[in-house]
Design a protein around this motif. Sequence first.
Motif, PDB file in Angstrom:
ATOM      1  N   ARG A  20       0.837  -1.212   0.000  1.00 38.26           N
ATOM      2  CA  ARG A  20       0.000   0.000   0.000  1.00 38.26           C
ATOM      3  C   ARG A  20       0.867   1.257   0.000  1.00 38.26           C
ATOM      4  N   PHE A  21       1.940   1.244   0.777  1.00 34.59           N
ATOM      5  CA  PHE A  21       2.843   2.389   0.828  1.00 34.59           C
ATOM      6  C   PHE A  21       3.460   2.631  -0.546  1.00 34.59           C
ATOM      7  N   CYS A  22       3.923   1.578  -1.190  1.00 34.30           N
ATOM      8  CA  CYS A  22       4.545   1.710  -2.514  1.00 34.30           C
ATOM      9  C   CYS A  22       3.543   2.205  -3.562  1.00 34.30           C
ATOM     10  N   LYS A  23       2.306   1.713  -3.504  1.00 33.32           N
ATOM     11  CA  LYS A  23       1.283   2.176  -4.443  1.00 33.32           C
ATOM     12  C   LYS A  23       1.037   3.664  -4.269  1.00 33.32           C
ATOM     13  N   ALA A  24       0.943   4.091  -3.029  1.00 34.19           N
ATOM     14  CA  ALA A  24       0.680   5.506  -2.764  1.00 34.19           C
ATOM     15  C   ALA A  24       1.870   6.377  -3.151  1.00 34.19           C
ATOM     16  N   ARG A  25       3.079   5.962  -2.868  1.00 36.44           N
ATOM     17  CA  ARG A  25       4.268   6.761  -3.157  1.00 36.44           C
ATOM     18  C   ARG A  25       4.574   6.803  -4.639  1.00 36.44           C
ATOM     19  N   SER A  26       4.298   5.738  -5.372  1.00 38.10           N
ATOM     20  CA  SER A  26       4.704   5.661  -6.776  1.00 38.10           C
ATOM     21  C   SER A  26       3.769   6.391  -7.723  1.00 38.10           C
ATOM     22  N   TYR A  27       2.597   6.753  -7.273  1.00 41.27           N
ATOM     23  CA  TYR A  27       1.563   7.296  -8.147  1.00 41.27           C
ATOM     24  C   TYR A  27       2.092   8.465  -8.973  1.00 41.27           C
ATOM     25  N   GLY A  28       2.024   8.346 -10.282  1.00 41.68           N
ATOM     26  CA  GLY A  28       2.435   9.404 -11.189  1.00 41.68           C
ATOM     27  C   GLY A  28       3.925   9.466 -11.456  1.00 41.68           C
ATOM     28  N   VAL A  29       4.712   8.633 -10.807  1.00 38.10           N
ATOM     29  CA  VAL A  29       6.160   8.684 -10.970  1.00 38.10           C
ATOM     30  C   VAL A  29       6.694   7.406 -11.599  1.00 38.10           C
ATOM     31  N   CYS A  30       6.232   6.262 -11.107  1.00 36.42           N
ATOM     32  CA  CYS A  30       6.729   4.984 -11.593  1.00 36.42           C
ATOM     33  C   CYS A  30       5.699   3.904 -11.304  1.00 36.42           C
ATOM     34  N   ASP A  31       5.927   2.750 -11.852  1.00 35.76           N
ATOM     35  CA  ASP A  31       5.063   1.612 -11.582  1.00 35.76           C
ATOM     36  C   ASP A  31       5.373   1.100 -10.183  1.00 35.76           C
ATOM     37  N   MET A  36       8.552  -1.520  -5.654  1.00 33.86           N
ATOM     38  CA  MET A  36       8.637  -2.606  -4.669  1.00 33.86           C
ATOM     39  C   MET A  36       9.826  -3.513  -4.958  1.00 33.86           C
ATOM     40  N   HIS A  37       9.966  -3.912  -6.206  1.00 30.09           N
ATOM     41  CA  HIS A  37      11.048  -4.826  -6.582  1.00 30.09           C
ATOM     42  C   HIS A  37      12.406  -4.226  -6.269  1.00 30.09           C
ATOM     43  N   ASP A  38      12.641  -3.000  -6.726  1.00 34.84           N
ATOM     44  CA  ASP A  38      13.936  -2.362  -6.500  1.00 34.84           C
ATOM     45  C   ASP A  38      14.222  -2.201  -5.011  1.00 34.84           C
ATOM     46  N   PHE A  71      13.957   7.420  -8.934  1.00 31.22           N
ATOM     47  CA  PHE A  71      13.039   7.329 -10.071  1.00 31.22           C
ATOM     48  C   PHE A  71      12.655   8.729 -10.538  1.00 31.22           C
ATOM     49  N   ARG A  72      12.304   9.587  -9.593  1.00 30.59           N
ATOM     50  CA  ARG A  72      11.880  10.951  -9.939  1.00 30.59           C
ATOM     51  C   ARG A  72      13.001  11.712 -10.627  1.00 30.59           C
ATOM     52  N   ARG A  73      14.214  11.530 -10.123  1.00 24.54           N
ATOM     53  CA  ARG A  73      15.349  12.257 -10.672  1.00 24.54           C
ATOM     54  C   ARG A  73      15.701  11.751 -12.071  1.00 24.54           C
ATOM     55  N   LYS A  74      15.615  10.453 -12.291  1.00 27.16           N
ATOM     56  CA  LYS A  74      16.039   9.854 -13.558  1.00 27.16           C
ATOM     57  C   LYS A  74      14.987   9.915 -14.658  1.00 27.16           C
ATOM     58  N   LEU A  78       5.335  10.342 -15.237  1.00 25.03           N
ATOM     59  CA  LEU A  78       4.340   9.753 -16.130  1.00 25.03           C
ATOM     60  C   LEU A  78       3.063  10.566 -16.065  1.00 25.03           C
ATOM     61  N   SER A  79       2.324  10.553 -17.164  1.00 27.94           N
ATOM     62  CA  SER A  79       0.996  11.148 -17.096  1.00 27.94           C
ATOM     63  C   SER A  79       0.121  10.188 -16.301  1.00 27.94           C
ATOM     64  N   PHE A  80      -0.943  10.703 -15.730  1.00 24.50           N
ATOM     65  CA  PHE A  80      -1.788   9.851 -14.904  1.00 24.50           C
ATOM     66  C   PHE A  80      -2.447   8.744 -15.725  1.00 24.50           C
ATOM     67  N   ALA A  81      -2.627   8.965 -17.023  1.00 25.16           N
ATOM     68  CA  ALA A  81      -3.221   7.940 -17.873  1.00 25.16           C
ATOM     69  C   ALA A  81      -2.270   6.754 -18.056  1.00 25.16           C
ATOM     70  N   GLU A  82      -0.954   6.980 -17.875  1.00 30.15           N
ATOM     71  CA  GLU A  82       0.022   5.925 -18.081  1.00 30.15           C
ATOM     72  C   GLU A  82       0.292   5.098 -16.825  1.00 30.15           C
ATOM     73  N   VAL A  83      -0.152   5.579 -15.682  1.00 32.15           N
ATOM     74  CA  VAL A  83       0.139   4.905 -14.421  1.00 32.15           C
ATOM     75  C   VAL A  83      -0.668   3.621 -14.333  1.00 32.15           C
TER      76      VAL A  83
END
Length: 169
Positions: A20-31, A36-38, A71-74, A78-83
Amino acid sequence: MTKKKQFMELYEPVHGSFERFCKARSYGVCDFNDLMHDTLVIAFEQFDSLKNREAFLSFLFGITTKVHANFRRKNQPLSFAEVKGVENTQDHSYSVEKNFQHDELYEALNMLSLDYRNCIILFEIAGFSLKETAEIQECSVDAVKQRLSRGRKMLLEALSERTTKTMAV
Protein backbone atom coordinates in the motif's frame (compact mmCIF):
# COMPACT_ATOMS: atom_id res chain seq x y z
CA MET A 1 18.61 -20.08 9.39
CA THR A 2 19.53 -18.69 5.97
CA LYS A 3 19.52 -14.96 5.15
CA LYS A 4 16.67 -15.48 2.66
CA LYS A 5 14.55 -17.28 5.24
CA GLN A 6 15.17 -14.59 7.88
CA PHE A 7 14.31 -11.87 5.38
CA MET A 8 11.08 -13.57 4.30
CA GLU A 9 10.11 -14.21 7.91
CA LEU A 10 10.21 -10.45 8.53
CA TYR A 11 8.75 -9.47 5.16
CA GLU A 12 5.65 -11.67 4.95
CA PRO A 13 3.75 -10.02 7.85
CA VAL A 14 4.37 -6.50 6.49
CA HIS A 15 3.82 -7.23 2.79
CA GLY A 16 0.33 -5.67 2.61
CA SER A 17 1.34 -2.48 4.37
CA PHE A 18 4.50 -2.21 2.30
CA GLU A 19 2.55 -2.72 -0.93
CA ARG A 20 0.00 0.00 0.00
CA PHE A 21 2.84 2.39 0.83
CA CYS A 22 4.55 1.71 -2.51
CA LYS A 23 1.28 2.18 -4.44
CA ALA A 24 0.68 5.51 -2.76
CA ARG A 25 4.27 6.76 -3.16
CA SER A 26 4.70 5.66 -6.78
CA TYR A 27 1.56 7.30 -8.15
CA GLY A 28 2.44 9.40 -11.19
CA VAL A 29 6.16 8.68 -10.97
CA CYS A 30 6.73 4.98 -11.59
CA ASP A 31 5.06 1.61 -11.58
CA PHE A 32 4.59 0.46 -7.99
CA ASN A 33 5.80 -3.05 -8.85
CA ASP A 34 9.12 -1.61 -10.02
CA LEU A 35 9.37 0.44 -6.83
CA MET A 36 8.64 -2.61 -4.67
CA HIS A 37 11.05 -4.83 -6.58
CA ASP A 38 13.94 -2.36 -6.50
CA THR A 39 13.36 -1.68 -2.81
CA LEU A 40 13.28 -5.38 -1.93
CA VAL A 41 16.47 -6.11 -3.88
CA ILE A 42 18.32 -3.32 -2.05
CA ALA A 43 16.79 -4.31 1.30
CA PHE A 44 17.92 -7.90 0.84
CA GLU A 45 21.43 -6.78 -0.12
CA GLN A 46 21.61 -4.51 2.95
CA PHE A 47 19.76 -6.88 5.27
CA ASP A 48 22.87 -7.62 7.33
CA SER A 49 23.09 -3.92 8.25
CA LEU A 50 19.64 -4.03 9.92
CA LYS A 51 20.37 -3.80 13.64
CA ASN A 52 16.84 -3.94 15.02
CA ARG A 53 14.56 -6.53 13.42
CA GLU A 54 11.52 -4.72 14.83
CA ALA A 55 12.40 -1.75 12.61
CA PHE A 56 12.18 -3.83 9.42
CA LEU A 57 9.20 -1.94 8.01
CA SER A 58 10.88 1.40 8.69
CA PHE A 59 13.98 -0.01 7.01
CA LEU A 60 11.88 -0.80 3.91
CA PHE A 61 10.19 2.62 3.92
CA GLY A 62 13.53 4.41 4.13
CA ILE A 63 14.86 2.48 1.15
CA THR A 64 11.59 3.02 -0.74
CA THR A 65 11.85 6.78 -0.24
CA LYS A 66 15.40 6.80 -1.64
CA VAL A 67 14.51 4.55 -4.59
CA HIS A 68 11.48 6.73 -5.32
CA ALA A 69 13.64 9.86 -5.29
CA ASN A 70 15.99 8.18 -7.79
CA PHE A 71 13.04 7.33 -10.07
CA ARG A 72 11.88 10.95 -9.94
CA ARG A 73 15.35 12.26 -10.67
CA LYS A 74 16.04 9.85 -13.56
CA ASN A 75 12.66 9.77 -15.27
CA GLN A 76 10.13 12.19 -16.56
CA PRO A 77 6.94 11.97 -14.50
CA LEU A 78 4.34 9.75 -16.13
CA SER A 79 1.00 11.15 -17.10
CA PHE A 80 -1.79 9.85 -14.90
CA ALA A 81 -3.22 7.94 -17.87
CA GLU A 82 0.02 5.92 -18.08
CA VAL A 83 0.14 4.90 -14.42
CA LYS A 84 -0.68 1.26 -13.81
CA GLY A 85 -1.32 -0.65 -10.64
CA VAL A 86 -2.96 2.03 -8.52
CA GLU A 87 -6.50 0.87 -9.02
CA ASN A 88 -8.65 0.39 -6.00
CA THR A 89 -8.37 -3.37 -5.64
CA GLN A 90 -11.41 -3.51 -3.34
CA ASP A 91 -13.80 -1.70 -5.70
CA HIS A 92 -13.90 -3.21 -9.17
CA SER A 93 -16.54 -0.73 -10.34
CA TYR A 94 -13.97 2.05 -10.43
CA SER A 95 -15.68 4.89 -12.30
CA VAL A 96 -14.26 7.73 -14.36
CA GLU A 97 -15.34 10.21 -11.67
CA LYS A 98 -13.55 8.26 -8.93
CA ASN A 99 -10.47 7.99 -11.14
CA PHE A 100 -10.51 11.76 -11.68
CA GLN A 101 -10.85 12.37 -7.93
CA HIS A 102 -8.03 9.92 -7.28
CA ASP A 103 -5.78 11.79 -9.74
CA GLU A 104 -6.64 15.13 -8.16
CA LEU A 105 -5.87 13.82 -4.68
CA TYR A 106 -2.47 12.50 -5.73
CA GLU A 107 -1.62 15.71 -7.58
CA ALA A 108 -2.46 17.64 -4.40
CA LEU A 109 -0.46 15.18 -2.28
CA ASN A 110 2.56 15.69 -4.52
CA MET A 111 2.44 19.42 -3.73
CA LEU A 112 3.02 18.73 0.00
CA SER A 113 6.46 18.51 1.57
CA LEU A 114 7.90 15.02 1.94
CA ASP A 115 7.22 14.82 5.71
CA TYR A 116 3.55 15.83 5.36
CA ARG A 117 3.01 13.64 2.29
CA ASN A 118 4.57 10.53 3.87
CA CYS A 119 2.69 11.11 7.11
CA ILE A 120 -0.66 11.29 5.31
CA ILE A 121 0.19 8.28 3.14
CA LEU A 122 1.25 6.19 6.13
CA PHE A 123 -1.72 7.09 8.32
CA GLU A 124 -4.60 7.68 5.90
CA ILE A 125 -3.75 5.41 2.97
CA ALA A 126 -1.53 2.64 4.36
CA GLY A 127 -3.55 2.47 7.59
CA PHE A 128 -0.80 2.71 10.18
CA SER A 129 -1.62 3.90 13.69
CA LEU A 130 -0.37 7.22 15.03
CA LYS A 131 2.27 5.40 17.07
CA GLU A 132 3.44 3.30 14.11
CA THR A 133 3.57 6.37 11.87
CA ALA A 134 5.64 8.18 14.51
CA GLU A 135 8.07 5.25 14.72
CA ILE A 136 8.43 5.06 10.95
CA GLN A 137 8.95 8.82 10.65
CA GLU A 138 11.22 8.84 13.70
CA CYS A 139 9.29 11.58 15.48
CA SER A 140 6.81 11.93 18.33
CA VAL A 141 3.10 11.10 18.15
CA ASP A 142 2.39 14.81 18.69
CA ALA A 143 4.51 15.65 15.64
CA VAL A 144 2.52 13.11 13.60
CA LYS A 145 -0.76 14.67 14.77
CA GLN A 146 0.53 18.10 13.81
CA ARG A 147 1.71 16.91 10.39
CA LEU A 148 -1.63 15.23 9.76
CA SER A 149 -3.59 18.32 10.79
CA ARG A 150 -1.48 20.71 8.73
CA GLY A 151 -1.22 18.31 5.81
CA ARG A 152 -5.01 17.82 5.68
CA LYS A 153 -5.52 21.60 5.73
CA MET A 154 -3.03 22.03 2.88
CA LEU A 155 -4.72 19.23 0.91
CA LEU A 156 -8.14 20.78 1.48
CA GLU A 157 -6.87 24.17 0.31
CA ALA A 158 -5.22 22.68 -2.77
CA LEU A 159 -8.29 20.64 -3.70
CA SER A 160 -10.65 23.57 -3.03
CA GLU A 161 -8.50 25.82 -5.20
CA ARG A 162 -8.59 23.27 -8.03
CA THR A 163 -12.39 22.96 -7.72
CA THR A 164 -12.79 26.73 -7.81
CA LYS A 165 -10.58 26.97 -10.93
CA THR A 166 -12.49 24.11 -12.61
CA MET A 167 -15.85 25.74 -11.89
CA ALA A 168 -14.63 29.10 -13.23
CA VAL A 169 -13.76 27.51 -16.56
